[in-house]
Design a protein around this motif. Sequence first.
Motif, PDB file in Angstrom:
ATOM      1  N   LEU A 171       0.821  -1.209   0.000  1.00 48.79           N
ATOM      2  CA  LEU A 171       0.000   0.000   0.000  1.00 48.79           C
ATOM      3  C   LEU A 171       0.859   1.265   0.000  1.00 48.79           C
ATOM      4  O   LEU A 171       0.539   2.255  -0.669  1.00 48.79           O
ATOM      5  N   LEU A 172       1.964   1.229   0.747  1.00 48.07           N
ATOM      6  CA  LEU A 172       2.864   2.380   0.765  1.00 48.07           C
ATOM      7  C   LEU A 172       3.487   2.608  -0.607  1.00 48.07           C
ATOM      8  O   LEU A 172       3.566   3.749  -1.088  1.00 48.07           O
ATOM      9  N   PHE A 173       3.919   1.533  -1.256  1.00 48.18           N
ATOM     10  CA  PHE A 173       4.534   1.689  -2.576  1.00 48.18           C
ATOM     11  C   PHE A 173       3.500   2.022  -3.655  1.00 48.18           C
ATOM     12  O   PHE A 173       3.853   2.572  -4.701  1.00 48.18           O
ATOM     13  N   ALA A 174       2.248   1.693  -3.414  1.00 49.05           N
ATOM     14  CA  ALA A 174       1.193   2.167  -4.322  1.00 49.05           C
ATOM     15  C   ALA A 174       1.112   3.692  -4.266  1.00 49.05           C
ATOM     16  O   ALA A 174       0.962   4.366  -5.297  1.00 49.05           O
ATOM     17  N   CYS A 175       1.226   4.238  -3.052  1.00 48.48           N
ATOM     18  CA  CYS A 175       1.254   5.702  -2.896  1.00 48.48           C
ATOM     19  C   CYS A 175       2.501   6.292  -3.547  1.00 48.48           C
ATOM     20  O   CYS A 175       2.446   7.369  -4.158  1.00 48.48           O
TER      21      CYS A 175
END
Length: 303
Positions: A171-175
């Motif tokens: 989820l962080l790397f999606a951001c």
Amino acid sequence: MTIVAIALAVVSAVALAYGALYQHDAVAGQDDSHNGLSWAHFTELLRNRRWLLGLSILGVGTAGNFVALALAPVMVVQPIGAFSLIVSVLLGVRHRGLKVNRRLVQSVVWCTAGVTLFVALSATTAQSEVHLGADAMPLFWITAVAVVIGLVIMLVFRHAPQLVLIIAAGLLFACVATNAHLVSVQFLKAGLDQVTWINVAALLAAVALGSLFVQNAYAAGPPEMVIAGLTVIDPIGAVILGTVVLGEAAHSPVWLIVLITLTGLVACAAVVVLSRYHPDVRDREAQRRNARRSDTMTDTEES
């Protein structure tokens, strides 16, 4: 430009698989790393040539992916990373003696098929738009919330399961990917003076915390699980952000959005299956059960 972006994303996917292999070997080789990485572990990794080699390869792959995100919509570029799962499994068979079972093959096939259809369908409808000033703020706030939640998980759960670590990192790397696309399009189409630097700051914070989750995930289980999670959760999250926040699918018919969603769900389900039936995961669970039995028998004999 879309074809060039896809080619760069494929190269980045291969780099991700190789980088994960080297970094996982370095992290897993540390004493007591399975209980979570401490600051001492990280300082030791900074002197480990294998870990640094993996970091360099990941850096090259990240740079290629950043350029790809500047040339094409997030919906097209980010899901291509799932192909690194195939490369990762092949590397695991060759370098780590990974045992291939039926469930492993099925999950990889379904994951790859789901993401391939996801990319193909997205490429027919996704469009990039420039978001300046206040239009870029929603993505900043979403990223800030993700970073805060990630910090809470890192501080509260000392020994979080690998799947939790992978979901948080994804989820962080999606951001990260969505912010990278936003600021790169700002720079290319509007100029440096129109770049929203607060999004750059959010991007860097998400990179730092996401990388910490990834390293802990390497310590908690096999690299194929990390690759599977990152290359499915990351792109699915990025596509949702690209669709809802950046409006990349604003002109798409409802039936196409539904079809794209279904292919994404198939890929996510495949990762869940992989997390349960990966040979290394099952071996670790067997070791834990045996250890519990041994402890129980020891306590019984002592009493």
